[in-house]
Scaffold this active site. Structure first.
Site, PDB file in Angstrom:
ATOM      1  N   LYS A  13      -0.019 -10.495 -42.087  1.00  0.00           N
ATOM      2  CA  LYS A  13       1.357 -10.159 -41.712  1.00  0.00           C
ATOM      3  C   LYS A  13       1.458  -8.702 -41.248  1.00  0.00           C
ATOM      4  O   LYS A  13       2.092  -8.414 -40.240  1.00  0.00           O
ATOM      5  CB  LYS A  13       2.322 -10.387 -42.893  1.00  0.00           C
ATOM      6  CG  LYS A  13       2.376 -11.824 -43.382  1.00  0.00           C
ATOM      7  CD  LYS A  13       3.465 -12.050 -44.409  1.00  0.00           C
ATOM      8  CE  LYS A  13       3.271 -11.317 -45.726  1.00  0.00           C
ATOM      9  NZ  LYS A  13       2.097 -11.740 -46.502  1.00  0.00           N
ATOM     10  N   ARG A  88      10.859 -13.262 -50.563  1.00  0.00           N
ATOM     11  CA  ARG A  88       9.730 -13.907 -51.227  1.00  0.00           C
ATOM     12  C   ARG A  88      10.185 -14.937 -52.255  1.00  0.00           C
ATOM     13  O   ARG A  88       9.331 -15.608 -52.853  1.00  0.00           O
ATOM     14  CB  ARG A  88       8.903 -12.844 -51.955  1.00  0.00           C
ATOM     15  CG  ARG A  88       7.608 -12.434 -51.252  1.00  0.00           C
ATOM     16  CD  ARG A  88       6.995 -11.366 -52.089  1.00  0.00           C
ATOM     17  NE  ARG A  88       5.599 -11.113 -51.947  1.00  0.00           N
ATOM     18  CZ  ARG A  88       5.093 -10.133 -51.208  1.00  0.00           C
ATOM     19  NH1 ARG A  88       5.866  -9.390 -50.457  1.00  0.00           N
ATOM     20  NH2 ARG A  88       3.801  -9.907 -51.223  1.00  0.00           N
ATOM     21  N   ARG A 127     -10.357  -5.786 -47.875  1.00  0.00           N
ATOM     22  CA  ARG A 127      -9.402  -4.951 -47.144  1.00  0.00           C
ATOM     23  C   ARG A 127      -9.453  -3.504 -47.641  1.00  0.00           C
ATOM     24  O   ARG A 127      -9.540  -3.251 -48.834  1.00  0.00           O
ATOM     25  CB  ARG A 127      -8.012  -5.543 -47.405  1.00  0.00           C
ATOM     26  CG  ARG A 127      -6.917  -4.987 -46.588  1.00  0.00           C
ATOM     27  CD  ARG A 127      -5.797  -5.985 -46.447  1.00  0.00           C
ATOM     28  NE  ARG A 127      -5.043  -6.198 -47.679  1.00  0.00           N
ATOM     29  CZ  ARG A 127      -3.977  -6.992 -47.739  1.00  0.00           C
ATOM     30  NH1 ARG A 127      -3.572  -7.665 -46.672  1.00  0.00           N
ATOM     31  NH2 ARG A 127      -3.330  -7.153 -48.872  1.00  0.00           N
ATOM     32  N   ARG A 161      -6.503  -1.151 -52.323  1.00  0.00           N
ATOM     33  CA  ARG A 161      -5.313  -1.236 -53.176  1.00  0.00           C
ATOM     34  C   ARG A 161      -5.685  -1.885 -54.504  1.00  0.00           C
ATOM     35  O   ARG A 161      -6.467  -2.828 -54.539  1.00  0.00           O
ATOM     36  CB  ARG A 161      -4.247  -2.107 -52.478  1.00  0.00           C
ATOM     37  CG  ARG A 161      -3.416  -1.353 -51.487  1.00  0.00           C
ATOM     38  CD  ARG A 161      -2.617  -2.260 -50.587  1.00  0.00           C
ATOM     39  NE  ARG A 161      -1.980  -3.394 -51.247  1.00  0.00           N
ATOM     40  CZ  ARG A 161      -1.252  -4.306 -50.604  1.00  0.00           C
ATOM     41  NH1 ARG A 161      -1.069  -4.218 -49.300  1.00  0.00           N
ATOM     42  NH2 ARG A 161      -0.708  -5.308 -51.248  1.00  0.00           N
ATOM     43  N   ARG A 172      -1.688 -13.241 -57.354  1.00  0.00           N
ATOM     44  CA  ARG A 172      -0.715 -13.144 -56.258  1.00  0.00           C
ATOM     45  C   ARG A 172      -0.639 -14.458 -55.469  1.00  0.00           C
ATOM     46  O   ARG A 172       0.434 -14.881 -55.040  1.00  0.00           O
ATOM     47  CB  ARG A 172      -1.089 -11.974 -55.327  1.00  0.00           C
ATOM     48  CG  ARG A 172      -0.845 -10.631 -55.997  1.00  0.00           C
ATOM     49  CD  ARG A 172      -1.475  -9.495 -55.236  1.00  0.00           C
ATOM     50  NE  ARG A 172      -0.908  -9.299 -53.914  1.00  0.00           N
ATOM     51  CZ  ARG A 172      -1.518  -8.655 -52.927  1.00  0.00           C
ATOM     52  NH1 ARG A 172      -2.733  -8.153 -53.104  1.00  0.00           N
ATOM     53  NH2 ARG A 172      -0.932  -8.500 -51.777  1.00  0.00           N
TER      54      ARG A 172
HETATM   55  P1  AMP Z   1       2.695  -6.761 -50.120  1.00  0.00           P
HETATM   56  O1  AMP Z   1       2.229  -5.457 -49.593  1.00  0.00           O
HETATM   57  O2  AMP Z   1       3.768  -7.413 -49.290  1.00  0.00           O
HETATM   58  O3  AMP Z   1       1.570  -7.713 -50.457  1.00  0.00           O
HETATM   59  O4  AMP Z   1       3.426  -6.446 -51.529  1.00  0.00           O
HETATM   60  C1  AMP Z   1       2.734  -5.830 -52.592  1.00  0.00           C
HETATM   61  C2  AMP Z   1       3.462  -6.080 -53.909  1.00  0.00           C
HETATM   62  O5  AMP Z   1       4.799  -5.539 -53.826  1.00  0.00           O
HETATM   63  C3  AMP Z   1       3.681  -7.539 -54.254  1.00  0.00           C
HETATM   64  O6  AMP Z   1       2.540  -8.108 -54.893  1.00  0.00           O
HETATM   65  C4  AMP Z   1       4.876  -7.449 -55.195  1.00  0.00           C
HETATM   66  O7  AMP Z   1       4.485  -6.932 -56.466  1.00  0.00           O
HETATM   67  C5  AMP Z   1       5.715  -6.371 -54.535  1.00  0.00           C
HETATM   68  N1  AMP Z   1       6.646  -6.950 -53.531  1.00  0.00           N
HETATM   69  C6  AMP Z   1       6.642  -6.742 -52.180  1.00  0.00           C
HETATM   70  N2  AMP Z   1       7.641  -7.420 -51.586  1.00  0.00           N
HETATM   71  C7  AMP Z   1       8.291  -8.074 -52.576  1.00  0.00           C
HETATM   72  C8  AMP Z   1       9.397  -8.960 -52.598  1.00  0.00           C
HETATM   73  N3  AMP Z   1      10.028  -9.333 -51.484  1.00  0.00           N
HETATM   74  N4  AMP Z   1       9.786  -9.445 -53.810  1.00  0.00           N
HETATM   75  C9  AMP Z   1       9.175  -9.091 -54.956  1.00  0.00           C
HETATM   76  N5  AMP Z   1       8.107  -8.281 -55.007  1.00  0.00           N
HETATM   77  C10 AMP Z   1       7.663  -7.767 -53.828  1.00  0.00           C
END
Ligand code: AMP
Length: 232
Positions: A13, A88, A127, A161, A172
């Site tokens: 994404k 989400r 990554r 990360r 996740r």
């Molecule tokens: P991402 O970079 O989108 O994979 O997000 C990293 C982490 O941020 C996720 O594993 C969640 O802990 C938190 N996070 C990001 N977006 C959301 C969302 N829309 N709702 C809840 N937690 C989020």
């Protein structure tokens, strides 16, 4: 143009969002990036979110809804935006609907990038990102030209990360299937019509990008891939 980029962690994404942002000149809103910025700044929101993120858990809906609500009112969103990692959960999707209604806005597409779990695990654990400019690499599929050095800004020392480590990735993915995957159904039955454009997310980023343009009815023909532009 207002798009949701939907897909499991590691579907690409972020990579596709950068291309789409440039192509359509729209703002890119990534809740993951916005939350990481709060963590880095040491805000109280960042402290609460950081602990949950490190375990691979979702942060509370109100927290991300508040962040997005604040963000979509900014000037750079007037010409459209691309949501990456939000919504989400179903409550987040409903909150987004209310926000859009309030501003008399609507969504154009929900692009669902689809990749099997085994491929995701391989992708995510390899990554690396640049802590200086945010550029993203992959030790196997998209390595930097010089080992451990950012191609974009020459910063040395690429970073993995914490939530990209294998154990957390499994958590996740499990959360994605349980809490986020039902959103595809939500947007498939959207009124007056389905917003979902399913795209095969396997293969090289250029191929996935071309499939996305095709799925949203954009002109693929005269597109110069961003990677080629950078090389010229
Ligand atoms: P991402 O970079 O989108 O994979 O997000 C990293 C982490 O941020 C996720 O594993 C969640 O802990 C938190 N996070 C990001 N977006 C959301 C969302 N829309 N709702 C809840 N937690 C989020």
């Amino acid at each position: 143009m207002r798009i949701i980029l939907f897909g499991p962690p590691g579907a690409g994404k972020g990579t596709q969002a950068v291309r789409l942002r440039e192509r359509f000149q729209i703002a890119h809103l990534s809740t993951g990036d916005l939350l990481r910025a709060e963590v880095a700044a040491g805000t109280s929101l960042g402290k609460e979110a950081g602990a949950l993120m490190a375990q691979g858990s979702l942060v509370p809906d109100e927290m991300v809804v508040g962040i997005i609500e604040h963000r979509i009112e900014k000037d750079d969103c007037k010409g459209g935006f691309l949501l990456d990692g939000f919504p989400r959960t179903i409550p987040q999707a409903k909150a987004l609907d209310s926000m859009l209604d309030k501003h008399a806005l609507s969504l154009d597409h929900v692009v669902s990038i689809e990749v099997p779990d085994e491929a995701l695990l391989e992708r995510i654990t390899g990554r690396r990102s640049c802590p200086n400019c945010g550029a993203v690499f992959h030790i196997q599929f998209m390595p930097p030209k010089v080992e451990d050095t950012c191609d974009a800004c020459a910063h040395q020392g690429l970073h993995q990360r914490d939530d990209d480590k294998a154990e957390t990735v499994r958590a996740r993915l499990e959360k994605f299937h349980r809490e986020t995957a039902p959103l595809k159904d939500f947007y498939s039955h959207y009124e007056p019509e389905s917003l979902v454009r399913s795209v095969d997310g396997t293969g090289k980023p250029d191929a996935v990008y071309a499939r996305i343009l095709d799925a949203i009815g954009a002109d693929v023909a005269d597109e110069t891939p961003p990677a080629m532009k950078a090389a010229n």
